[in-house]
Design a protein around this motif. Sequence first.
Motif, PDB file in Angstrom:
ATOM      1  N   UNK A 104     -57.108  57.665  73.164  1.00 55.25           N
ATOM      2  CA  UNK A 104     -57.193  58.358  74.445  1.00 55.25           C
ATOM      3  C   UNK A 104     -56.156  57.873  75.443  1.00 55.25           C
ATOM      4  N   UNK A 105     -55.705  56.626  75.291  1.00 58.24           N
ATOM      5  CA  UNK A 105     -54.626  56.121  76.133  1.00 58.24           C
ATOM      6  C   UNK A 105     -53.252  56.456  75.548  1.00 58.24           C
ATOM      7  N   UNK A 106     -53.139  56.388  74.220  1.00 55.59           N
ATOM      8  CA  UNK A 106     -51.824  56.535  73.584  1.00 55.59           C
ATOM      9  C   UNK A 106     -51.357  57.983  73.539  1.00 55.59           C
ATOM     10  N   UNK A 107     -52.244  58.907  73.173  1.00 56.37           N
ATOM     11  CA  UNK A 107     -51.818  60.293  72.963  1.00 56.37           C
ATOM     12  C   UNK A 107     -51.309  60.950  74.250  1.00 56.37           C
ATOM     13  N   UNK A 108     -52.033  60.886  75.378  1.00 56.56           N
ATOM     14  CA  UNK A 108     -51.499  61.545  76.583  1.00 56.56           C
ATOM     15  C   UNK A 108     -50.185  60.938  77.071  1.00 56.56           C
ATOM     16  N   UNK A 109     -50.051  59.602  77.001  1.00 57.59           N
ATOM     17  CA  UNK A 109     -48.818  58.980  77.481  1.00 57.59           C
ATOM     18  C   UNK A 109     -47.644  59.305  76.557  1.00 57.59           C
ATOM     19  N   UNK A 110     -47.881  59.270  75.243  1.00 57.30           N
ATOM     20  CA  UNK A 110     -46.813  59.657  74.303  1.00 57.30           C
ATOM     21  C   UNK A 110     -46.438  61.119  74.493  1.00 57.30           C
ATOM     22  N   UNK A 111     -47.436  61.981  74.669  1.00 59.68           N
ATOM     23  CA  UNK A 111     -47.158  63.406  74.862  1.00 59.68           C
ATOM     24  C   UNK A 111     -46.389  63.647  76.152  1.00 59.68           C
ATOM     25  N   UNK A 112     -46.656  62.855  77.175  1.00 61.45           N
ATOM     26  CA  UNK A 112     -45.925  62.997  78.433  1.00 61.45           C
ATOM     27  C   UNK A 112     -44.447  62.673  78.241  1.00 61.45           C
ATOM     28  N   UNK A 113     -44.144  61.621  77.453  1.00 60.87           N
ATOM     29  CA  UNK A 113     -42.733  61.295  77.197  1.00 60.87           C
ATOM     30  C   UNK A 113     -42.047  62.403  76.417  1.00 60.87           C
ATOM     31  N   UNK A 114     -42.754  62.992  75.449  1.00 63.01           N
ATOM     32  CA  UNK A 114     -42.157  64.079  74.661  1.00 63.01           C
ATOM     33  C   UNK A 114     -41.910  65.303  75.534  1.00 63.01           C
ATOM     34  N   UNK A 115     -42.861  65.642  76.387  1.00 63.82           N
ATOM     35  CA  UNK A 115     -42.704  66.814  77.262  1.00 63.82           C
ATOM     36  C   UNK A 115     -41.551  66.600  78.236  1.00 63.82           C
ATOM     37  N   UNK A 116     -41.417  65.379  78.765  1.00 65.55           N
ATOM     38  CA  UNK A 116     -40.302  65.091  79.674  1.00 65.55           C
ATOM     39  C   UNK A 116     -38.966  65.273  78.956  1.00 65.55           C
ATOM     40  N   UNK A 117     -38.893  64.804  77.701  1.00 64.61           N
ATOM     41  CA  UNK A 117     -37.657  64.979  76.953  1.00 64.61           C
ATOM     42  C   UNK A 117     -37.345  66.436  76.667  1.00 64.61           C
ATOM     43  N   UNK A 118     -38.367  67.206  76.313  1.00 65.94           N
ATOM     44  CA  UNK A 118     -38.152  68.627  76.033  1.00 65.94           C
ATOM     45  C   UNK A 118     -37.766  69.399  77.294  1.00 65.94           C
ATOM     46  N   UNK A 119     -38.246  68.957  78.448  1.00 66.35           N
ATOM     47  CA  UNK A 119     -37.948  69.668  79.682  1.00 66.35           C
ATOM     48  C   UNK A 119     -36.578  69.292  80.254  1.00 66.35           C
ATOM     49  N   UNK A 120     -36.255  68.003  80.235  1.00 66.95           N
ATOM     50  CA  UNK A 120     -35.027  67.549  80.874  1.00 66.95           C
ATOM     51  C   UNK A 120     -33.803  67.665  79.969  1.00 66.95           C
ATOM     52  N   UNK A 121     -33.952  67.309  78.712  1.00 67.48           N
ATOM     53  CA  UNK A 121     -32.821  67.350  77.787  1.00 67.48           C
ATOM     54  C   UNK A 121     -33.298  67.806  76.409  1.00 67.48           C
ATOM     55  N   UNK A 122     -33.570  69.092  76.262  1.00 64.87           N
ATOM     56  CA  UNK A 122     -34.117  69.591  74.989  1.00 64.87           C
ATOM     57  C   UNK A 122     -33.177  69.384  73.809  1.00 64.87           C
ATOM     58  N   UNK A 123     -31.875  69.497  74.022  1.00 60.44           N
ATOM     59  CA  UNK A 123     -30.934  69.329  72.915  1.00 60.44           C
ATOM     60  C   UNK A 123     -30.978  67.909  72.366  1.00 60.44           C
ATOM     61  N   UNK A 124     -30.977  66.917  73.266  1.00 63.26           N
ATOM     62  CA  UNK A 124     -31.027  65.519  72.823  1.00 63.26           C
ATOM     63  C   UNK A 124     -32.371  65.207  72.178  1.00 63.26           C
ATOM     64  N   UNK A 125     -33.465  65.732  72.759  1.00 66.37           N
ATOM     65  CA  UNK A 125     -34.794  65.465  72.208  1.00 66.37           C
ATOM     66  C   UNK A 125     -34.939  66.036  70.807  1.00 66.37           C
ATOM     67  N   UNK A 126     -34.460  67.254  70.607  1.00 60.97           N
ATOM     68  CA  UNK A 126     -34.521  67.852  69.272  1.00 60.97           C
ATOM     69  C   UNK A 126     -33.510  67.216  68.334  1.00 60.97           C
ATOM     70  N   UNK A 127     -32.431  66.647  68.890  1.00 58.60           N
ATOM     71  CA  UNK A 127     -31.425  65.999  68.048  1.00 58.60           C
ATOM     72  C   UNK A 127     -31.954  64.761  67.351  1.00 58.60           C
ATOM     73  N   UNK A 128     -33.025  64.133  67.884  1.00 54.43           N
ATOM     74  CA  UNK A 128     -33.616  62.975  67.223  1.00 54.43           C
ATOM     75  C   UNK A 128     -34.248  63.353  65.888  1.00 54.43           C
ATOM     76  N   UNK A 129     -34.558  64.626  65.706  1.00 55.19           N
ATOM     77  CA  UNK A 129     -35.192  65.052  64.457  1.00 55.19           C
ATOM     78  C   UNK A 129     -34.195  65.178  63.316  1.00 55.19           C
TER      79      UNK A 129
END
Length: 227
Positions: A104-129
């Motif tokens: 309950x602590x890990x999932x929302x905080x991890x999801x927040x970091x992923x959403x921030x990456x997808x919103x601010x720099x989607x190309x770089x965030x998807x490039x990690x894959x």
Amino acid sequence: MMLSFFDQFMSPVFLGIPLIALAITLPWTLFPAPVSRWLNNRMVSLQGWFISGFTSQLLLPLNPAGHKWAILFASLMLYLISINMLGLLPYTFTPTTQLSLNLGLAVPLWLATVIIGMRNQPTVALGHLLPEGTPTPLIPVLIIIETISLFIRPLALGVRLTANLTAGHLLIQLIATAAFVLLPLMPVVAILTATVLFLLTLLEVAVAMIQAYVFVLLLSLYLQENV
């Protein structure tokens, strides 16, 4: 009635009310609050020194855009340390031994970091894959592997904290039971066992603080990839 060693990890219930809520909210009442005086007491000064030192060390690799998470990381660090340390006292319950709370602590905080990456720099965030220079036939396989590893991160955060604390508490209870049983039979061996128990308790205190730091540190590393 035979009791299992794992009964210590069951959430206590009083009059049908789970006491895990009390165990979760108790650390917030123990934090000293700043006062309006010019000089703070020793507890508040020590707390301020610890928070400033920890926050500056944690935010060193982060970009300035990630510094707004400083208050969240410092609060989470103090909260986890307080819960873990209070759980080492006799007749207490450690909420962080429950995987549900840690997830309950890990999932929302991890999801927040992923959403921030997808919103601010989607190309770089998807490039990690997909690592650069990957051969064409391996592209689908690597994308699947990296996606799975991305979604395993919050599970690894929660399981790591749960497993380390659970193992430490089990070892303490096993050695304490052995010392209690051996005391009337072999007092010398019981004293040696109690000495090992004392050293293990000191180690568990260190583990309680280190695991809280590792939890927050990994979250900051996940944030670093997305800011």
